[in-house]
Design an enzyme around this catalytic site. Structure first.
Site, PDB file in Angstrom:
ATOM      1  N   ARG A 124      94.926  21.903  30.770  1.00  0.00           N
ATOM      2  CA  ARG A 124      95.898  22.959  30.484  1.00  0.00           C
ATOM      3  C   ARG A 124      95.505  24.256  31.201  1.00  0.00           C
ATOM      4  O   ARG A 124      96.353  25.035  31.622  1.00  0.00           O
ATOM      5  CB  ARG A 124      95.954  23.171  28.966  1.00  0.00           C
ATOM      6  CG  ARG A 124      96.772  24.323  28.514  1.00  0.00           C
ATOM      7  CD  ARG A 124      98.211  23.981  28.451  1.00  0.00           C
ATOM      8  NE  ARG A 124      98.961  25.157  27.991  1.00  0.00           N
ATOM      9  CZ  ARG A 124     100.247  25.236  28.040  1.00  0.00           C
ATOM     10  NH1 ARG A 124     100.948  24.248  28.496  1.00  0.00           N
ATOM     11  NH2 ARG A 124     100.855  26.313  27.630  1.00  0.00           N
ATOM     12  N   ASP A 158      95.085  19.203  26.160  1.00  0.00           N
ATOM     13  CA  ASP A 158      95.249  18.892  24.742  1.00  0.00           C
ATOM     14  C   ASP A 158      96.713  18.858  24.331  1.00  0.00           C
ATOM     15  O   ASP A 158      97.565  19.481  24.931  1.00  0.00           O
ATOM     16  CB  ASP A 158      94.471  19.870  23.874  1.00  0.00           C
ATOM     17  CG  ASP A 158      94.812  21.324  24.191  1.00  0.00           C
ATOM     18  OD1 ASP A 158      95.920  21.587  24.692  1.00  0.00           O
ATOM     19  OD2 ASP A 158      93.971  22.185  23.941  1.00  0.00           O
TER      20      ASP A 158
END
Length: 178
Positions: free
Chosen positions: A59, A83
Site C-alpha cells: 500500500r 493490507d
C-alpha cells in the site's frame, strides 16, 4: 535525509527496494537508521517489470506519487496492494492532486498516471480525513507555487513529524497538528 527508528518489516523493506530502483542512494547505518539521498532519480524505472511487481505488493507505494509529481511533473503507479483492513480509498489522493493542478488518468489494468507542468497552491477540502492522503498532498503542495490550505486534514503524530521534517528541509508549513 537520515531517518531513525525505521521498523524492519516486509512493507518497509519493499518500499526501500522501490526507492533503490528509482536510484535513491540508501545507506543502512544500523538496524533501524538509514540515510536517503535522491539527487539522481531514474524515472525510467516506472516502466520496468520490477517496479510493476513490487509497487503492487504494498500500500505504501502510493506515497511515492506526491513527491514525484511535485518534483518531476509526473508520476505513475500500478494499483497498490497490501493490507486489506477495510475501505482504503485512493481518490482522496487523486482529488487533492487534481485540485493542485494535476491531470489524472487510469487505464483498464488499474494503472494510475498523473501529470502537471507546475502544481499551484489552492484551497483543498478533503472529503474524508485520510492520513496517507493528507501526507501525499502536503508533500506535493510543499513544492507547489503559492499557498495551499488543507481543510479536514488528518493530524496524527506521523503527519506532524512529516511536516516538521519538511519545514527543516525548507518548506513553509503552518498549522501543524491543528
Amino acid at each position: 535525509v537520515t531517518i531513525s527508528n525505521i521498523p524492519d518489516i516486509l512493507d518497509v523493506q519493499r518500499l526501500i527496494s522501490l526507492l533503490k530502483g528509482l536510484k535513491v542512494k540508501i545507506k543502512k547505518l544500523n538496524s533501524s537508521t538509514y540515510t536517503f539521498k535522491a539527487d539522481n532519480i531514474d524515472l525510467d524505472f516506472f516502466s520496468t517489470s520490477a517496479f510493476q511487481s513490487d509497487a503492487k505488493k504494498i500500500r505504501g507505494s502510493v506515497m511515492l506519487i506526491g513527491p514525484l509529481l511535485a518534483r518531476f511533473g509526473r508520476a505513475y503507479l500500478p494499483k497498490p496492494g497490501g493490507d486489506k483492513i477495510g475501505r482504503r480509498r485512493l481518490d482522496t489522493h487523486f482529488l487533492g492532486f487534481k485540485k493542485l493542478g494535476a491531470k489524472f488518468q487510469f487505464d483498464d489494468q488499474g494503472n494510475y498516471f498523473l501529470e502537471a507542468k507546475k502544481l499551484k497552491g489552492t484551497h483543498i477540502l478533503m472529503d474524508e480525513i485520510s492520513v496517507t492522503g493528507t501526507a501525499n498532498i502536503v508533500m506535493a503542495a510543499s513544492l507547489a507555487k503559492g499557498t495551499t490550505q488543507i481543510y479536514n486534514a488528518a493530524c496524527e503524530p506521523y503527519l506532524q513529524q512529516l511536516c516538521k521534517m519538511l519545514v527543516r528541509m525548507g518548506a513553509d508549513i503552518s498549522g501543524i497538528g491543528s
